[in-house]
Motif scaffolding. Structure first.
Motif, PDB file in Angstrom:
ATOM      1  N   THR A  61     -11.414  -5.194 -10.834  1.00 59.91           N
ATOM      2  CA  THR A  61     -12.963  -6.460  -9.458  1.00 59.91           C
ATOM      3  C   THR A  61     -12.326  -7.695  -9.749  1.00 59.91           C
ATOM      4  O   THR A  61     -11.437  -8.581 -11.072  1.00 59.91           O
ATOM      5  N   THR A 113       0.679  -1.289  -0.079  1.00 60.94           N
ATOM      6  CA  THR A 113      -0.074   0.225  -0.692  1.00 60.94           C
ATOM      7  C   THR A 113       0.455   1.028  -0.162  1.00 60.94           C
ATOM      8  O   THR A 113       1.930   1.399   0.224  1.00 60.94           O
ATOM      9  N   TYR A 150      -0.140  -2.867  -9.667  1.00 62.93           N
ATOM     10  CA  TYR A 150      -1.080  -1.234  -9.471  1.00 62.93           C
ATOM     11  C   TYR A 150      -2.003  -0.807 -10.229  1.00 62.93           C
ATOM     12  O   TYR A 150      -1.454  -0.414 -11.199  1.00 62.93           O
ATOM     13  N   GLY A 151      -3.299  -0.775 -10.059  1.00 61.87           N
ATOM     14  CA  GLY A 151      -3.852  -0.935 -10.988  1.00 61.87           C
ATOM     15  C   GLY A 151      -5.235  -1.222 -10.122  1.00 61.87           C
ATOM     16  O   GLY A 151      -5.304  -1.663  -9.720  1.00 61.87           O
ATOM     17  N   PRO A 152      -6.672  -0.236 -10.377  1.00 63.90           N
ATOM     18  CA  PRO A 152      -7.886  -0.925 -10.486  1.00 63.90           C
ATOM     19  C   PRO A 152      -8.858  -1.798 -10.662  1.00 63.90           C
ATOM     20  O   PRO A 152      -8.057  -2.265 -12.428  1.00 63.90           O
ATOM     21  N   THR A 210     -13.138  -5.403  -4.912  1.00 65.77           N
ATOM     22  CA  THR A 210     -12.300  -4.758  -5.887  1.00 65.77           C
ATOM     23  C   THR A 210     -10.970  -4.156  -5.217  1.00 65.77           C
ATOM     24  O   THR A 210     -11.234  -4.060  -4.035  1.00 65.77           O
ATOM     25  N   VAL A 211      -9.780  -4.068  -5.440  1.00 60.37           N
ATOM     26  CA  VAL A 211      -8.879  -3.814  -5.116  1.00 60.37           C
ATOM     27  C   VAL A 211      -8.008  -2.648  -6.151  1.00 60.37           C
ATOM     28  O   VAL A 211      -8.457  -2.487  -6.925  1.00 60.37           O
ATOM     29  N   THR A 212      -7.163  -1.794  -5.248  1.00 62.20           N
ATOM     30  CA  THR A 212      -6.574  -0.606  -6.311  1.00 62.20           C
ATOM     31  C   THR A 212      -4.717  -1.008  -6.094  1.00 62.20           C
ATOM     32  O   THR A 212      -4.019  -0.752  -6.985  1.00 62.20           O
ATOM     33  N   GLU A 213      -4.774  -2.586  -5.775  1.00 60.51           N
ATOM     34  CA  GLU A 213      -3.150  -3.115  -5.661  1.00 60.51           C
ATOM     35  C   GLU A 213      -3.530  -4.876  -5.303  1.00 60.51           C
ATOM     36  O   GLU A 213      -4.371  -5.287  -5.128  1.00 60.51           O
ATOM     37  N   ASN A 214      -2.931  -5.840  -6.252  1.00 58.42           N
ATOM     38  CA  ASN A 214      -2.700  -7.312  -6.224  1.00 58.42           C
ATOM     39  C   ASN A 214      -1.523  -8.139  -6.398  1.00 58.42           C
ATOM     40  O   ASN A 214      -1.113  -7.917  -7.044  1.00 58.42           O
ATOM     41  N   HIS A 272      -2.088   0.572 -15.891  1.00 59.33           N
ATOM     42  CA  HIS A 272      -1.803   0.436 -14.541  1.00 59.33           C
ATOM     43  C   HIS A 272       0.139   0.067 -14.428  1.00 59.33           C
ATOM     44  O   HIS A 272       0.949   0.120 -15.671  1.00 59.33           O
TER      45      HIS A 272
END
Length: 603
Positions: A475, A422, A471-473, A515-519, A563
């Motif tokens: 689902t 994060t 790194y990016g939005p 939903t994530v902004t990084e995975n 991303h």
């Protein structure tokens, strides 16, 4: 060439992944299919105890219990086998089903849908209790010689090469005169692991295996390049599934498991015995691999290294899901049952249905969106190098190495990768992070990444973790939830025929998303003291740089245009691995650190 140009070129080029297996052009399958012509209600249900040739600690011969349900027919039938330690302990499947028996000890309920669906179609289903579990005597040796040999003995019995008995201790024998000798093994987790181990013996009669979320090397279940996972040890796993006799008699076996799994993380003879990858060259059965790329129980390196080690002559197929440790019956049920049906029809009944010519790989690109390919993995290794940016701890990831002597420092403070990823643009003393520029087109990370890290430690022992991040939005399947990417519903659907004691109806499931902004798309761990090899951990000297290369999890993930691909390096990722204690400070030599990631186009 800049990273952006490199990735763009890869995204528009036709990439032939190194070491991939390509199948012939897809042919339309025929309509040949086994049909439900036999009565499940009238099926023969019996138990045979197979002599494994091994001796239990009390001096008795080890006999494993094989519960059998087969059509009542004069014709010989092939066998679908699931060998498990869980039938009377934790149970099997999403509903934790256990075997049940009548007052005379005859089997009534066979967990999972295999019996309900396949017995009417002309198959026998054989569920084997691993040695030391349920109704088998002997000891649980957690994937060792005893377990593999005991299940191999059942395959031998089905082919007339071993002795079966009508009771656990009596002399009366039972022959498998009803068996064609063709056996397919299937199972999730430990069950699929034993399928891998038996296949690696090259036993005659084993025609196919379907390992689901399975281990290929027990070292890689408990350790990662010398770093110990937080999942306990093999002795505690044995104790969790063994029967009363095993608990009373198998202390020496559990002691040997503990001794063979030292906290140092060394690769011991005990673990070498349980490494099926080294014997993969003996595999003759076809292999249908199913695994979750987000499986944090049986880490995905287990399927990646197994797949790569299989001989090129082995016919194979692979399904990869974005879920975690989940059976395909619960993430793609109708398609799975149909595919498995045709797979067994071809390899066990010999039907010419064309499944061997269908796409070799099926990968879930996004929740419930699947793509087929004729080979796997798709990626070609691309070397990326970390470089300082606005600060030493936050930088760029690209094709060019930084100048010699460029370093970055971090302190192992007991945090986790989820803390590290994060706020990637902010400084942190616990990790260093490097990211590409926003991608100009989609790319696909497909295969097994490796990283070489050169670092100096302030302490005599230290861990190193590497995390590959999208790194990016987006689902995604919610693989960190309780269901690991699925939700269990209140409704049921039926798959085969039922009896009063064995229902063919199972709770339905649905995809669980978040939903994530990084995975995190891949992660790897190492003990820096194993820089010279896994056999022995060495004490780190102060002010001395050590170089270690280790793998990240095998994966197949699409990173969308816009991303960034990120590399995060930290100390002990305590969500997954144990700490060395204290707070070691690591100084990373960026000029001698490199990530090798398999990149493919998405066409």
């Amino acid at each position: 060439m800049t990273l952006r140009r490199s990735l763009l070129a890869l995204a528009v080029a036709t990439i032939a992944g190194l070491g991939t297996l390509t199948v012939p052009a897809i042919a339309a399958p025929t309509a040949v299919r086994s049909e439900p012509v036999h009565s499940y209600t009238d099926a023969v249900r019996e138990t045979v105890w197979v002599d494994t040739g091994l001796t239990a600690p009390d001096g008795d011969r080890v006999r494993v219990a094989a519960d059998i349900v087969r059509p009542r027919t004069a014709a010989k039938v092939p066998v679908i086998m699931d060998a498990s330690p869980y039938y009377l302990s934790r149970g099997r499947g999403n509903e934790s089903q256990k075997k049940t028996y009548d007052n005379a000890g005859r089997p009534i309920r066979f967990p999972l849908f295999y019996d309900n669906y396949f017995v009417p179609r002309g198959y026998a289903v054989v569920l084997v209790d691993l040695s030391g579990t349920a109704r088998s005597n002997g000891c649980v040796d957690v994937g060792g010689r005893a377990e593999v040999a005991s299940v191999k003995a059942v395959v031998d019995w089905l082919n007339g090469r071993a002795t079966g008995h009508t009771s656990a201790t009596g002399p009366a024998t039972a022959a498998a005169t009803w068996s064609t000798g063709a056996v397919g093994m299937i199972g999730k987790s430990w069950d699929g692991t034993i399928a891998n181990g038996v296949a690696a013996t090259g036993v005659e009669g084993l025609k196919t295996i379907v390992p689901i979320g399975a281990i290929s090397s027990w070292y890689d279940y408990y350790r990662s390049s010398g770093a110990a996972f937080t999942n306990g040890g093999p002795a505690s796993l044995a104790a969790a599934v063994e029967n009363e006799q095993g608990a009373a008699d198998c202390g020496a076996v559990k002691a040997a498991l503990t001794k063979g799994s030292p906290s140092s993380g060394d690769l011991t003879p005990m673990y070498r015995e349980r490494d099926y990858v080294q014997a993969a060259g003996k595999v003759r059965a076809s292999v249908f691999v199913v695994h979750g790329v987000n499986d944090l129980n049986v880490k995905s390196i287990n399927f990646g290294q197994w797949w790569a080690a299989l001989p090129p002559t082995v016919e194979r197929k692979i399904w990869l899901t974005q879920a975690g440790h989940v059976d395909p019956f619960d993430f793609r049920r109708p398609v799975w049952v149909d595919t498995l049906h045709r797979w067994f029809d071809h390899y066990l009944l010999g039907f010419d249905n064309g499944i061997e010519d269908e796409p070799l790989s099926t990968v879930e690109e996004a929740p419930d969106r699947w793509r087929d390919d004729s080979s796997w993995p798709a990626g070609t290794p691309l070397t990326l190098r970390p470089r300082p940016g606005r600060s030493a701890e936050v930088g760029a990831l690209g094709a060019d190495a930084p100048p010699a002597g460029t370093v970055a420092a971090l302190t192992d403070n007991g945090s986790t990768a989820y803390d590290w990823i994060t706020n990637p643009a902010g400084a942190s003393s616990a990790r260093v992070v490097y990211r590409t520029e926003p991608l100009t087109s989609d790319i696909r990370v497909s295969g097994t990444s490796t990283i070489t890290v050169t670092a100096t430690s302030s302490a005599p022992a230290a861990r190193v973790s590497a995390v590959l991040v999208d790194y990016g939005p987006a689902t995604i399947r919610d693989y960190r939830s309780t269901g690991e990417g699925i939700r269990t519903l209140a409704t049921r659907s039926c798959w085969g025929e039922s009896t009063a004691g064995d229902s063919a109806c199972y709770l339905d499931t649905a995809t669980a998303t978040t939903t994530v902004t990084e995975n995190v798309i891949a992660r790897g761990w190492a003990d820096l003291g194993h820089y010279a090899g896994l056999d022995h951990r060495r004490v780190l000297a102060p002010d001395t740089a050590y170089t270690i290369t280790f793998t990240l999890a095998t994966t197949d993930q699409v990173i969308r245009a816009g991303h960034r691909l990120g590399l995060v390096i930290g100390g002990a990722d305590t969500r997954h691995i144990t700490s060395t204690g204290g707070s070691p400070r690591l100084t990373v030599d960026l000029a001698r650190t490199a990530l090798h990631v398999p990149i493919a186009n998405t066409d």
